[in-house]
Design a protein around this motif. Structure first.
Motif, PDB file in Angstrom:
ATOM      1  N   VAL A   1       1.675 -78.206  -8.407  1.00 19.77           N
ATOM      2  CA  VAL A   1       1.230 -77.351  -8.215  1.00 19.77           C
ATOM      3  C   VAL A   1       1.695 -76.726  -7.086  1.00 19.77           C
ATOM      4  O   VAL A   1       1.359 -75.309  -6.847  1.00 19.77           O
ATOM      5  N   LEU A   2       2.491 -76.806  -6.947  1.00 15.84           N
ATOM      6  CA  LEU A   2       3.364 -75.171  -5.558  1.00 15.84           C
ATOM      7  C   LEU A   2       3.616 -74.498  -6.861  1.00 15.84           C
ATOM      8  O   LEU A   2       3.276 -73.252  -6.257  1.00 15.84           O
TER       9      LEU A   2
ATOM     10  N   LEU B   1      -1.779 -62.564  -6.230  1.00 14.15           N
ATOM     11  CA  LEU B   1      -3.018 -62.534  -4.493  1.00 14.15           C
ATOM     12  C   LEU B   1      -2.143 -61.065  -3.300  1.00 14.15           C
ATOM     13  O   LEU B   1      -2.654 -60.645  -3.489  1.00 14.15           O
ATOM     14  N   LEU B   2      -1.269 -61.573  -3.876  1.00 17.49           N
ATOM     15  CA  LEU B   2      -0.125 -61.251  -2.615  1.00 17.49           C
ATOM     16  C   LEU B   2       0.807 -60.182  -3.222  1.00 17.49           C
ATOM     17  O   LEU B   2       0.925 -58.583  -2.787  1.00 17.49           O
ATOM     18  N   VAL B   3       0.905 -59.892  -4.577  1.00 14.56           N
ATOM     19  CA  VAL B   3       1.761 -58.787  -4.923  1.00 14.56           C
ATOM     20  C   VAL B   3       1.719 -58.196  -5.931  1.00 14.56           C
ATOM     21  O   VAL B   3       1.173 -57.077  -6.334  1.00 14.56           O
ATOM     22  N   ARG B   4       1.253 -58.697  -7.097  1.00 16.28           N
ATOM     23  CA  ARG B   4       0.429 -58.600  -8.267  1.00 16.28           C
ATOM     24  C   ARG B   4      -0.449 -57.712  -8.392  1.00 16.28           C
ATOM     25  O   ARG B   4      -1.051 -56.512  -8.513  1.00 16.28           O
TER      26      ARG B   4
ATOM     27  N   LEU C   1       1.569 -70.646  -6.132  1.00 13.68           N
ATOM     28  CA  LEU C   1       3.146 -69.869  -6.032  1.00 13.68           C
ATOM     29  C   LEU C   1       2.500 -68.606  -7.208  1.00 13.68           C
ATOM     30  O   LEU C   1       2.700 -67.541  -6.814  1.00 13.68           O
ATOM     31  N   VAL C   2       1.525 -68.825  -8.217  1.00 15.99           N
ATOM     32  CA  VAL C   2       1.403 -68.159  -9.196  1.00 15.99           C
ATOM     33  C   VAL C   2       0.117 -67.416  -8.623  1.00 15.99           C
ATOM     34  O   VAL C   2      -0.342 -65.955  -8.876  1.00 15.99           O
TER      35      VAL C   2
END
Length: 152
Positions: free
Chosen positions: A20-21, A31-34, A25-26
């Motif tokens: 789940v983590l 959302l935040l980086v890619r 994380l993916v």
């Protein structure tokens, strides 16, 4: 086998929070980086390719202006050469006309001088012919004795 299944079940159950983590994380990475990174890279690529296309357009425009300038320059040179040729032909024609006029004037002077010489020669012949009779009489008087009369 039950024991193995229980151990596998325990491992799977223990790994669920990690899975789940990992999924979170993916998703968070996406959302935040890619996505922002993809957006920035796409914008940079668009700006770069746009700048390259703009530079190519500027280069082609400069080449077109250069060609137009060269054409105008070529046309101006051609015009200058034609004007120069026209002026040279005009000067040659004027020179030829002046030479022809000078030749005619010279021929007229030569003809006039020839006529004057012929007239002078004719006058001198007449004068010599007129003087011949008188000279012969004088020569005969000088040669003959004093008492002899010369008939004319």
């Amino acid at each position: 086998m039950d024991e193995i299944l229980q151990q596998v079940g325990g491992l799977v159950l223990g790994s669920v929070p990690t899975m789940v983590l990992f999924v979170l994380l993916v998703v968070a990475y996406g959302l935040l980086v890619r996505r922002p990174l993809d957006r920035v890279l796409a914008e940079r690529r668009a700006r770069t390719s746009g700048a390259v296309e703009q530079a190519r357009g500027a280069i082609s425009a400069a080449e077109a202006e250069t060609e137009a300038y060269e054409n105008k320059l070529r046309a101006a040179k051609n015009e200058i050469y034609q004007a120069r040729d026209k002026k040279m032909k005009q000067w040659i024609a004027e020179r030829d006309a002046a030479l022809a006029e000078a030749r005619l004037a010279t021929q007229a002077k030569v003809e006039s001088a020839r006529q004057e010489i012929e007239q002078g020669a004719a006058a001198a012949r007449q004068q010599i012919e007129g003087a011949t009779a008188e000279l012969s009489t004088q020569i005969l008087k000088a040669v003959l004795p004093a008492g002899v009369e010369v008939a004319q």
